[in-house]
Design an enzyme around this catalytic site. Sequence first.
Site, PDB file in Angstrom:
ATOM      1  N   GLU A 271       0.843  -1.204   0.000  1.00 48.81           N
ATOM      2  CA  GLU A 271       0.000   0.000   0.000  1.00 48.81           C
ATOM      3  C   GLU A 271       0.880   1.257   0.000  1.00 48.81           C
ATOM      4  OE1 GLU A 271      -2.141   0.351   3.675  1.00 48.81           O
ATOM      5  OE2 GLU A 271      -3.658   1.722   2.857  1.00 48.81           O
TER       6      GLU A 271
ATOM      7  N   LYS B 185      -9.982   2.314  -1.643  1.00 44.28           N
ATOM      8  CA  LYS B 185     -10.189   1.787  -0.285  1.00 44.28           C
ATOM      9  C   LYS B 185     -11.485   2.310   0.320  1.00 44.28           C
ATOM     10  CE  LYS B 185      -7.367   1.116   3.917  1.00 44.28           C
ATOM     11  NZ  LYS B 185      -6.017   1.410   4.488  1.00 44.28           N
TER      12      LYS B 185
ATOM     13  N   CYS C 174      -5.171  -3.371   2.976  1.00 45.10           N
ATOM     14  CA  CYS C 174      -4.670  -3.307   4.356  1.00 45.10           C
ATOM     15  C   CYS C 174      -5.729  -3.642   5.425  1.00 45.10           C
ATOM     16  CB  CYS C 174      -4.059  -1.927   4.602  1.00 45.10           C
ATOM     17  SG  CYS C 174      -3.017  -1.850   6.079  1.00 45.10           S
TER      18      CYS C 174
END
Lengths: 288, 288
Positions: free
Chosen positions: B47, B117, B149
Amino acid sequence: MEIIEKSIVASIQMNCQLGEKNTNLKIARGLIEEAISQKARLIALPELFSTGYLVEPQDLVLAESIPGPTTNELMEISRKANVYIAGSIIEKGEARGTVYDTAFLIGPGGLIGTYRKIHLWQSENIRFARGNDYPVFSTPIGKIGMQICYEIGFPEGARILTLKGADIILFPSAFGAPRLYAWDIASRSRALENGSYIIASNRWGNEENIEFAGHSRIIAPNGDILAEALGKNEVLIAKVDLQEIEKQRNQIPYLRDLDRFHIAYEFNESLCLRKGCEKRQKAEKWGT
Amino acid sequence: MEIIEKSIVASIQMNCQLGEKNTNLKIARGLIEEAISQKARLIALPELFSTGYLVEPQDLVLAESIPGPTTNELMEISRKANVYIAGSIIEKGEARGTVYDTAFLIGPGGLIGTYRKIHLWQSENIRFARGNDYPVFSTPIGKIGMQICYEIGFPEGARILTLKGADIILFPSAFGAPRLYAWDIASRSRALENGSYIIASNRWGNEENIEFAGHSRIIAPNGDILAEALGKNEVLIAKVDLQEIEKQRNQIPYLRDLDRFHIAYEFNESLCLRKGCEKRQKAEKWGT
């Protein structure tokens, strides 16, 4: 209802004699008494503990109403010892000829509620009718939800119960040894992703060519295993502390951050795709 | 599109210099070349690999369009080596002043797609706008979905991608060391409950008072860890075999047995409760 912040809970692992309700109830009673002597307030039995698992030909004969003989006997123990007892048995359905794999929760005041297994494993599809509700029950020990065995592998069940307030999720189980790897990962993940306590009470022993996995466990909201069965008939004991749930959900706020809107939308869409409904219609339905 | 049943894939674990795009791209290029030399066809970066994680004051300056300078450079590598490359960077939003934490997937033919995200961790809420879509992309290696994540802890994201056909789910990450326990359980559970491959590429190293967890991993559809980073900058290699996905989903048919209807209903209800809509209206909406 007064909430007790810290309670002792017990998970019972046991072997069962096929179709021998009296024998199985006697074994269960002995283990329940052991749990009570260790001050457990909530005591969880395995799936179909009263009959054993592979009793297909006798399902209709062994099925009982809830309340009924088996749960009445356990309610008597609950009342006398002021404890909560859960497990699953074969339940007679409202429609004659139907039976369910049903988890029950009873307390000192009687039957609190039931949960009928939704995700049926393999040939359970041709034995049991399927449940359709995810209820949560309030007790002084905390809010309790139930899922059964195979369902430990479906994150959605435990999530729905948690969104409805469950602090503790019970998994009465007769989980097979060949899939112990799934039991291991899934049981800890259900605790962690919800920040809930998991009490997973499994059967051990063999029936025909099925070997059950044992490894009953009580799991903390962070996924740590607080107690795990190593032996055979066994009473696991651990402390449930409702503050630990709040701490864990604060440390990793999965519930706060959960994108419920798009998840509902996408699950809806996954159904709609099968029906061929238009994206436009779905968008209207969801107001987006 | 011709589907390759067995492919070598790579997960890259790296440290990043804060705000130093040229340095980070150079490190990434070196590791990508190592992966290519080991015959990897799909290569996953962490990320915000191009900028490092804690660059808040510079988010708007460091943000790029996709395609844009960073992804163009990677597309050049993809084109020349005939490989697929994924990772996440800070992306400029359509609305001036907004940026997203966006995962990209590029291939020999250019940009394949992006994922923004959705579940934002802690102060990411005040840095990034939030995505609203769960796309899946077809490649010869298999269908690929991405989550980022923190989202490894949310079973719903990987589930939605899987219901849309994802064979492989990538998790470009900058996951913190204090929550390594969650990374460990969640990464294996996402693989197991979906019967999908998971490629989780994490950052290692420190930024201010954050220590990242490393432990990048490639996980099989049954939850087994096929490769795990032990060192620091490292290229993990494993084989993705699409047949293994089918075998696992046959062995434990979570997808076949999933109760999508009631799950959609219950998630809908959990939203409706907040809005105070009536149970009757919901029942009508769902036709039950």
